[in-house]
Motif scaffolding. Structure first.
Motif, PDB file in Angstrom:
ATOM      1  N   SER A   1     -27.990 -14.514  88.571  1.00 48.42           N
ATOM      2  CA  SER A   1     -28.314 -13.087  88.445  1.00 48.42           C
ATOM      3  C   SER A   1     -28.772 -12.768  87.034  1.00 48.42           C
ATOM      4  N   TYR A   2     -28.040 -13.279  86.042  1.00 50.08           N
ATOM      5  CA  TYR A   2     -28.444 -13.030  84.652  1.00 50.08           C
ATOM      6  C   TYR A   2     -29.866 -13.546  84.421  1.00 50.08           C
TER       7      TYR A   2
ATOM      8  N   VAL B   1     -31.535 -10.043  76.036  1.00 51.49           N
ATOM      9  CA  VAL B   1     -30.568 -10.416  77.079  1.00 51.49           C
ATOM     10  C   VAL B   1     -29.718 -11.577  76.589  1.00 51.49           C
TER      11      VAL B   1
ATOM     12  N   VAL C   1     -30.440  -6.378  91.342  1.00 54.34           N
ATOM     13  CA  VAL C   1     -31.226  -7.341  90.575  1.00 54.34           C
ATOM     14  C   VAL C   1     -32.569  -7.626  91.254  1.00 54.34           C
TER      15      VAL C   1
ATOM     16  N   TYR D   1     -32.393   0.141  83.101  1.00 51.04           N
ATOM     17  CA  TYR D   1     -32.006  -0.288  84.454  1.00 51.04           C
ATOM     18  C   TYR D   1     -31.298  -1.632  84.413  1.00 51.04           C
ATOM     19  N   GLU D   2     -31.900  -2.582  83.681  1.00 47.88           N
ATOM     20  CA  GLU D   2     -31.331  -3.936  83.668  1.00 47.88           C
ATOM     21  C   GLU D   2     -30.020  -3.975  82.883  1.00 47.88           C
TER      22      GLU D   2
ATOM     23  N   ILE E   1     -32.412 -11.310  86.000  1.00 44.41           N
ATOM     24  CA  ILE E   1     -32.558 -10.098  85.179  1.00 44.41           C
ATOM     25  C   ILE E   1     -33.478 -10.382  83.997  1.00 44.41           C
TER      26      ILE E   1
ATOM     27  N   GLN F   1     -37.184 -10.710  84.869  1.00 39.33           N
ATOM     28  CA  GLN F   1     -37.848  -9.440  85.160  1.00 39.33           C
ATOM     29  C   GLN F   1     -38.549  -8.899  83.911  1.00 39.33           C
ATOM     30  N   PHE F   2     -37.978  -9.190  82.737  1.00 39.68           N
ATOM     31  CA  PHE F   2     -38.569  -8.698  81.497  1.00 39.68           C
ATOM     32  C   PHE F   2     -39.883  -9.389  81.157  1.00 39.68           C
TER      33      PHE F   2
ATOM     34  N   MET G   1     -37.085   0.113  82.381  1.00 39.36           N
ATOM     35  CA  MET G   1     -36.639  -1.158  82.950  1.00 39.36           C
ATOM     36  C   MET G   1     -35.464  -1.701  82.141  1.00 39.36           C
TER      37      MET G   1
ATOM     38  N   ALA H   1     -27.681  -3.286  85.411  1.00 38.26           N
ATOM     39  CA  ALA H   1     -27.543  -4.477  86.252  1.00 38.26           C
ATOM     40  C   ALA H   1     -26.624  -5.495  85.581  1.00 38.26           C
ATOM     41  N   ILE H   2     -26.760  -5.648  84.266  1.00 34.97           N
ATOM     42  CA  ILE H   2     -25.904  -6.606  83.552  1.00 34.97           C
ATOM     43  C   ILE H   2     -24.447  -6.176  83.645  1.00 34.97           C
TER      44      ILE H   2
END
Lengths: 326, 673
Positions: free
Chosen positions: B122-123, A72, B31, B141-142, B126, B129-130, B138, B145-146
């Motif tokens: 939000s970032y 990320v 998110v 999905y994310e 996200i 969640q990992f 996932m 979301a990004i």
């Protein structure tokens, strides 16, 4: 107007040297195409906060040994890099041209019309332009290839006003970076004196000694003779009749109002700027009342006339009185 | 003059574009939804409620919440955290607070800075969640979301007057896709370093074997079909009945619970194997240090070390999929010869009064048998021959003497019950014995050839020490339910037990062939994902880079980073600039600027402030051309240049050029006259 004063820090630090350097880098020209020669780019405050977020994410990834948190962070970092190209590209290739500079009175807004043309193909978004002393406007180049933007700058002083360099900037697409440039479109607009409205002075009935008036109802018409009363102008005394009869008689002239005015700098009171302001007010008032008027400014004489073109000529002379620059 | 400045001044009070607002509200739901699995539903409710409120504000129905409402929301959220039973400074607590902040910020978001704050949060949400789930689904999905969150950021920089979330989404998608190559380069090359400090861990919400074992714990694990770890054998693979994945050794027994006991000093016995089984384990996060391996294991990864009781341990808790290499020798002996006294004391300690009936039974059995081997055999024989049952749902044994209740009254239990009873009896007889926990068996995935060990493979067995053999594995479950060891869990279960398992577990166990092979396919994808993405740590990285770059020097890694990064950005540059370079300027403008240049050469320069038509008008009046002579050109110029709604083609352009040329001649003529 924080949007304009909120210059990012390289400019604030470099200051006046920057503008000297800028003159060489982006020379004045009525039409400018933006390219890597004249576009600057730097992260915004949001961009720096974003970088901080990335650092936090990498710290988290290190401590949790989580590959996807690394991913990320790296994805967001790459997004930042890709955005550099996007933000730069958003300005690059834009053509700016000054289309029109509308004159105005001191204290009012001068209107400059700038045409922004984008190259065919990729549309542009979020482009703002404006002068430091005005308000930023958006150029809409999403669906069309060219947009004319009207920019307003407050008129400061009579004469030609140069609003300085025009700021063209964009934060598109993510607001993390700002690409900008300062272009000098050689823009200048004429500023007329601030009008001051007052009645036309009585003496403004024209220069009688030149006698070029042909109007039968002109102010020189003799009408009657009557006895002298204190206060009558001595010019009007009929000295020949006094020699004969010991009676002071005066000629009476018809005081018709002269329809053609002469606006003379010498006939109004005040300092030079105030005088020009008064004349400006009179010129406007006369035009509104559909009365012909002429202008006398020192050596310059404009014969009486009427209409917008005439008014413009008169105002132009009033604006530029005392300046050598034309 | 109607001052446009005044109009603009009204707009200074910044409004978040509705486009962005809509995207942010979608992003919030996207998110938060994955957290449904980890956080209290109360918290999710608070989050979604604030989202709903914001939607009503967006629709113009409700106003922003007042101070009272906000206070109630804050109290409700904190109550939600407390109610959810999260203890202390755990990952759940941190993410709960983050989500509260996120939700409450969204509800009162008004200006640009608020919007950016919500986007950045939000970032963060996200990424966090990992820490709970790094599966490929996932991740996909994310990624979406990004894109949604990035689209909100794009919307913030687009013109306010347009509500076109799809345009923003498309652009955000393009940005993310174009950022991916560079991401991969950095992901491969960025140096992985060891954790800098210890971090709050998730509550033990993850399923798996724990360092405390109460009979019944493992039975509840069979409800879960989550993968525990995957194993890739390099060469020969032992039969399923030999696959005892040893993870934990329980030495202390107290009130029905087996515990690991105090840590042994880390003076690991030297294990050095010339040959044996070679395999790599991809362990799913356990948030613990212990690892699973076959006996007798020697680690092949730097950050893994052997312990005194022949287990493997990671130097850091396993927070993410962890890959380690192991070499095992199934014939290797554990502590043969002499058992150190401190270990003997530790592994024979028992309170004989805790289960008096079994103590009595063991003592009489010891008198009958007299040797450890015979004693063990006798116990196993009685399990095999008497009425003992293997079940996932044994009667609950509570209070004092749980092993007594199991052995003499219930006679039905799971692996832990049998192993526990055996160890108890051995210790009463004075023979060193201990409970071992781990996994047994595993399914072979025919697509990739790896083994997957799931939570329902969790198992417990016993180890008995004797001078000749050292610690030897004794599995009483093999005595009560041999099928469990040879064919896996399903074969050993009754119909009632099987109905208690999940549909997926049953499918995996082999009820439906087609579903089973589909699940195998998914599993093989997951293996590759874990192998190359989630399990990509410093060890894997240096292995890969060595094979790609040869000797690893900082200069080489730097060059690779520059080269790869540069290349991936050049791709973006080409995408961005390709079309533009090949296209000329606006043709009308080109025609006019040529015309203006020719006129300037004739002595009629264009003033900077003049528009094209203004220029023509001025020159015409200067030379004395009539309006009729230039009117057509002026109209044509204005139309073609400034009226985007008029379509024109080559014919119009040609005509304009002709007109301009004619005008130029006229002017030349006028000037000479």
């Amino acid at each position: 107007m924080s949007s304009v004063d909120g210059r990012t820090f390289p400019e604030r630090i470099i200051g006046s040297r920057f503008s000297a350097w800028l003159d060489k880098r982006v020379p004045p020209s009525p039409q400018i195409t933006l390219s890597q020669r004249n576009i600057f780019i730097f992260p915004t405050r949001t961009g720096f906060v974003f970088s901080g977020l990335l650092l936090l994410l990498i710290l988290g990834a290190v401590n949790y040994q989580a590959s996807l948190v690394y991913a990320v962070a790296f994805l967001l970092g790459s997004l930042f890099l890709v955005t550099i190209l996007y933000t730069f590209q958003n300005l690059s290739g834009l053509q700016l041209e000054l289309v029109n500079a509308r004159p105005g009175f001191v204290g009012e807004d001068l209107e400059f019309t700038v045409r922004v043309v984008r190259p065919q193909g990729k549309s542009r978004e979020g482009i703002q332009l404006g002068w430091p002393s005005g308000i930023m406007q958006w150029a809409e180049l999403l669906d069309k290839e060219a947009d004319t933007v009207r920019l307003y700058v407050e008129a400061q002083r009579r004469g030609y006003q140069d609003p300085g360099r025009l700021l063209v900037e964009t934060y598109f697409p993510l607001g993390l970076l700002r690409a900008w440039t300062w272009v000098d479109l050689n823009a200048r607009a004429l500023v007329y004196p601030k009008p001051v409205f007052q009645d036309f002075p009585i003496s403004q009935q024209g220069p009688r000694d030149e006698g070029q008036l042909i109007d039968p109802f002109g102010s020189e018409d003799f009408r009657d003779i009557r006895e002298y009363r204190p206060g009558d102008p001595t010019k009007h005394i009929i000295w020949r009749s006094y020699a004969r009869s010991d009676e002071l008689m005066v000629k009476q002239y018809a005081s018709f109002v002269e329809p053609r005015l002469w606006l003379n700098l010498d006939d109004v009171s005040g300092g030079i700027e105030e005088k020009l302001s008064r004349l400006t007010g009179m010129a406007l008032k006369a035009t509104r009342q559909d009365r012909e008027f002429g202008l006398k400014l020192g050596n310059l004489k404009l014969s009486p006339g009427l209409g917008d073109a005439h008014l413009e000529t008169v105002l132009r002379e009033l604006a530029l009185y005392g300046f050598t620059e034309r | 003059m109607d001052s446009p400045k005044g109009k603009a001044a009204l707009g200074v009070a910044y409004q978040i574009p509705r486009n962005t607002l809509a995207l942010l509200m979608i992003a919030q739901v996207v998110v938060i939804v994955p957290y449904l699995l980890h956080l209290s539903p109360w918290l999710i409710a608070v989050g979604l409620f604030s989202g709903y409120w914001r939607t009503r504000v967006y629709q113009g129905v409700w106003d922003y919440p007042g101070r009272l409402v906000k206070a109630v929301l804050v109290v409700a959220s904190i109550a939600a955290v407390v109610l959810s039973g999260i203890e202390g400074f755990s990952l759940e607590a941190v993410s709960s607070l983050l989500i509260i902040a996120f939700a409450l910020k969204l509800i009162e978001m008004k200006n640009r800075r608020d919007a950016y704050l919500v986007i950045f949060l939000s970032y963060f949400v996200i990424a966090i969640q990992f820490l709970f789930d790094q599966s490929i689904l996932m991740a996909l999905y994310e990624l979406v979301a990004i894109v949604v969150v990035t689209a909100a950021m794009v919307g913030l920089n687009q013109l306010h007057t347009q509500v076109r979330p799809l345009v923003s989404l498309k652009l955000a998608g393009a940005l993310v896709v174009q950022a991916l190559p560079f991401t991969i380069v950095v992901f491969l090359l960025f140096p992985r370093i060891a954790p800098l400090w210890s971090v709050p861990l998730p509550n033990s919400s993850t399923t798996g074997i724990s360092d405390e074992l109460t009979p019944g714990d493992i039975a509840s694990l069979t409800q879960s079909d989550e993968p525990a770890f995957r194993v890739i054998f390099d060469g020969e693979r032992p039969p399923s009945s030999e696959l005892y994945w040893r993870g934990l050794v329980y030495s202390e027994f107290d009130q029905g619970t087996w515990r690991v006991g105090p840590r042994l000093l880390p003076q690991a016995p030297r294990v050095s194997l010339e040959d044996g089984l070679r395999y790599a384990v991809l362990l799913e996060p356990t948030f613990r240090n212990w690892l699973f391996a076959l006996d007798l294991a020697e680690p092949g990864t730097n950050s893994v070390r052997p312990t005194r009781d022949f287990r493997l341990e990671a130097s850091e808790p396993v927070l993410s999929v962890f890959r380690y290499e192991v070499r095992s020798d199934p014939r290797g002996l554990l502590d043969p010869g002499v058992l150190p006294e401190f270990i003997r004391i530790r592994e024979t300690a028992i309170d004989p009064t805790s289960n008096p009936r079994l103590t009595e039974f063991a003592r009489s059995l010891w008198q009958q048998t007299g040797s450890a081997v015979a004693f063990t055999e006798a116990v196993l024989r009685s399990i095999r021959q008497e009425e003992y049952f293997y079940t996932l749902q044994p009667p609950t044994y509570t209070g004092a003497g749980t092993i007594d209740q199991f052995w003499f009254d219930g006679r039905a239990g799971f692996c832990t019950h049998y192993a526990g009873a055996l160890v108890y009896m051995l210790r009463v007889a004075g023979i060193p014995a201990r409970m071992v926990g781990g996994y047994q068996g595993g399914e072979l995935n025919p697509i990739t050839g790896h083994l997957i060990i799931r939570q329902y493979d969790a198992h417990a067995w016993a180890e008995v020490w004797q001078p000749e053999t050292g610690w030897q594995r004794v599995d009483p479950t093999a005595a009560v339910a041999p099928a469990r060891i040879e064919q896996g869990l399903s074969a050993a279960l009754s119909a009632a037990d099987r109905s208690s398992l999940s549909i997926f577990s049953n499918a995996r166990i082999g009820d439906w062939a087609i579903a089973g092979s589909l699940l195998e396919l998914i599993d093989s994808v997951e293996l590759r994902w874990n192998l190359w993405v989630v399990g990509f740590d410093g060890n894997v990285q240096s292995g890969l880079l060595k094979s790609l770059l040869g000797e690893l020097t900082p200069a080489r890694v730097g060059m690779a980073m520059l080269g790869g990064g540069g290349l991936s950005l050049i791709v973006v540059l080409i995408v961005l600039f390709w079309r533009r370079r090949t296209l000329p300027r606006h043709p009308v403008e080109l025609a006019f600027s040529r015309f203006a240049a020719r006129l300037a050469a004739q002595g009629y320069p264009r003033r900077p402030e003049e528009s094209p038509s203004g220029f023509v008008t001025r020159i015409a009046s200067q030379v004395g051309l009539s309006d009729a002579q230039v009117g057509g050109v002026i109209a044509e110029l204005d139309t073609l240049l400034y009226n985007p709604s008029v379509a024109w083609g080559n014919a119009e352009l040609k005509q304009l050029k002709r007109q301009l040329r004619r005008l130029q001649f006229r002017l030349a003529f006028g000037a000479t006259r």
